[in-house]
Write a protein that holds these residues in place. Structure first.
Motif, mmCIF file in Angstrom:
data_model
loop_
_atom_site.group_PDB
_atom_site.id
_atom_site.type_symbol
_atom_site.label_atom_id
_atom_site.label_comp_id
_atom_site.label_asym_id
_atom_site.label_seq_id
_atom_site.Cartn_x
_atom_site.Cartn_y
_atom_site.Cartn_z
ATOM 1 N N THR A 1 -10.119 -2.767 -4.991
ATOM 2 C CA THR A 1 -11.014 -1.805 -4.193
ATOM 3 C C THR A 1 -12.450 -2.539 -4.157
ATOM 4 O OG1 THR A 1 -9.507 -0.130 -4.565
ATOM 5 C CG2 THR A 1 -11.912 0.142 -3.868
ATOM 6 N N ARG B 1 0.783 -1.322 -0.050
ATOM 7 C CA ARG B 1 0.010 0.002 0.119
ATOM 8 C C ARG B 1 0.662 1.235 0.079
ATOM 9 N NH1 ARG B 1 -3.826 -3.239 2.775
ATOM 10 N NH2 ARG B 1 -2.931 -2.949 4.784
ATOM 11 N N LYS C 1 -16.466 -3.115 -1.860
ATOM 12 C CA LYS C 1 -17.002 -2.562 -0.664
ATOM 13 C C LYS C 1 -17.166 -3.559 0.413
ATOM 14 C CE LYS C 1 -20.716 -0.245 -3.504
ATOM 15 N NZ LYS C 1 -22.161 -0.158 -3.931
ATOM 16 N N TRP D 1 -11.383 -10.237 2.307
ATOM 17 C CA TRP D 1 -11.546 -9.704 0.874
ATOM 18 C C TRP D 1 -12.467 -10.709 0.271
ATOM 19 C CZ3 TRP D 1 -10.040 -12.447 -3.119
ATOM 20 C CH2 TRP D 1 -8.822 -13.315 -2.890
ATOM 21 N N PRO E 1 -15.423 1.402 1.040
ATOM 22 C CA PRO E 1 -14.534 0.926 0.313
ATOM 23 C C PRO E 1 -13.455 0.317 1.008
ATOM 24 C CG PRO E 1 -15.069 3.282 -0.350
ATOM 25 C CD PRO E 1 -15.742 2.925 1.013
ATOM 26 N N ARG E 2 -12.864 -0.773 0.689
ATOM 27 C CA ARG E 2 -11.762 -1.671 0.890
ATOM 28 C C ARG E 2 -10.650 -1.976 0.119
ATOM 29 N NH1 ARG E 2 -13.266 -0.122 6.027
ATOM 30 N NH2 ARG E 2 -14.975 -1.286 6.836
ATOM 31 N N THR E 3 -9.550 -1.322 0.417
ATOM 32 C CA THR E 3 -8.515 -1.520 -0.627
ATOM 33 C C THR E 3 -7.528 -2.605 -0.004
ATOM 34 O OG1 THR E 3 -8.762 0.793 -1.427
ATOM 35 C CG2 THR E 3 -6.539 -0.108 -1.654
ATOM 36 N N THR E 4 -7.163 -3.579 -0.802
ATOM 37 C CA THR E 4 -6.447 -4.570 -0.564
ATOM 38 C C THR E 4 -5.360 -5.048 -1.613
ATOM 39 O OG1 THR E 4 -8.218 -5.418 0.606
ATOM 40 C CG2 THR E 4 -6.491 -7.009 0.359
ATOM 41 N N ASP F 1 -6.123 1.768 -13.710
ATOM 42 C CA ASP F 1 -7.620 1.599 -12.945
ATOM 43 C C ASP F 1 -8.983 0.807 -13.685
ATOM 44 O OD1 ASP F 1 -6.853 2.832 -10.531
ATOM 45 O OD2 ASP F 1 -7.684 4.710 -10.973
#
Length: 160
Positions: free
Chosen positions: A53, A30, A55, A96, A62-65, A114
């Motif tokens: 990214t 990250r 939900k 996730w 939003p969850r970023t992994t 993206d």
């Protein structure tokens, strides 16, 4: 096979790696991803990777992994991607994967671009065929599977 790959595969199969990696690798990915404006992922030196990214399954936030992936097709992002819910051989599915099951329309950052994708969990014969390809791609996944009672989830990401 690039020099050092066998050593990296051997190290990534150890229980020590499985304890440390889930905390260290995503944080580093990250940070480097942010600093390079999406152009670099540190763990991509071992395996190709995406920044997912999605939900949150419960919160909807939003969850970023950062995740390792297995690109399909030409490998440049024109095809599809396989995500492997190995959780480094630890018990329990990674969070996730629950997010993808609840909200399959997600975004990824792939090599600084993206891309909007839809995730689909693989099952049955399709899953088995992809699992065999995954094991050829990165053999330590077999070690991770032997450490857990659950079946590791596989997802195919396809462009929307």
């Amino acid at each position: 096979m690039p020099p050092g790959t066998r050593l990296i595969q051997k190290v990534s199969s150890t229980r020590t790696f499985a304890k440390i990696a889930p905390h260290f690798i995503p944080a580093m990915d990250r940070a480097v991803h942010r600093l390079t404006r999406g152009k670099v992922m540190l763990s991509a030196q071992m395996l190709p990777g995406v920044i997912l990214t999605a939900k949150g399954a419960k919160s909807g936030l939003p969850r970023t992994t950062p995740l390792a992936c297995m690109p399909e097709g030409d490998g440049e992002g024109a095809g599809t991607w396989i995500l492997i819910g190995s959780n480094f051989g630890r018990p329990g599915h990674p969070a996730w994967t629950a997010n993808l099951l609840a909200h399959p329309d997600v975004g990824i950052s792939w090599r600084g671009k993206d891309i909007q994708v839809r995730a689909r969990v693989l099952e049955g014969e399709e899953r088995e065929a992809v699992w065999q390809a995954v094991l050829k791609f990165w053999p330590p996944y077999a070690t991770y599977q032997t450490r857990v009672d659950r079946q590791i989830r596989l997802f195919r990401l396809e462009r929307r």
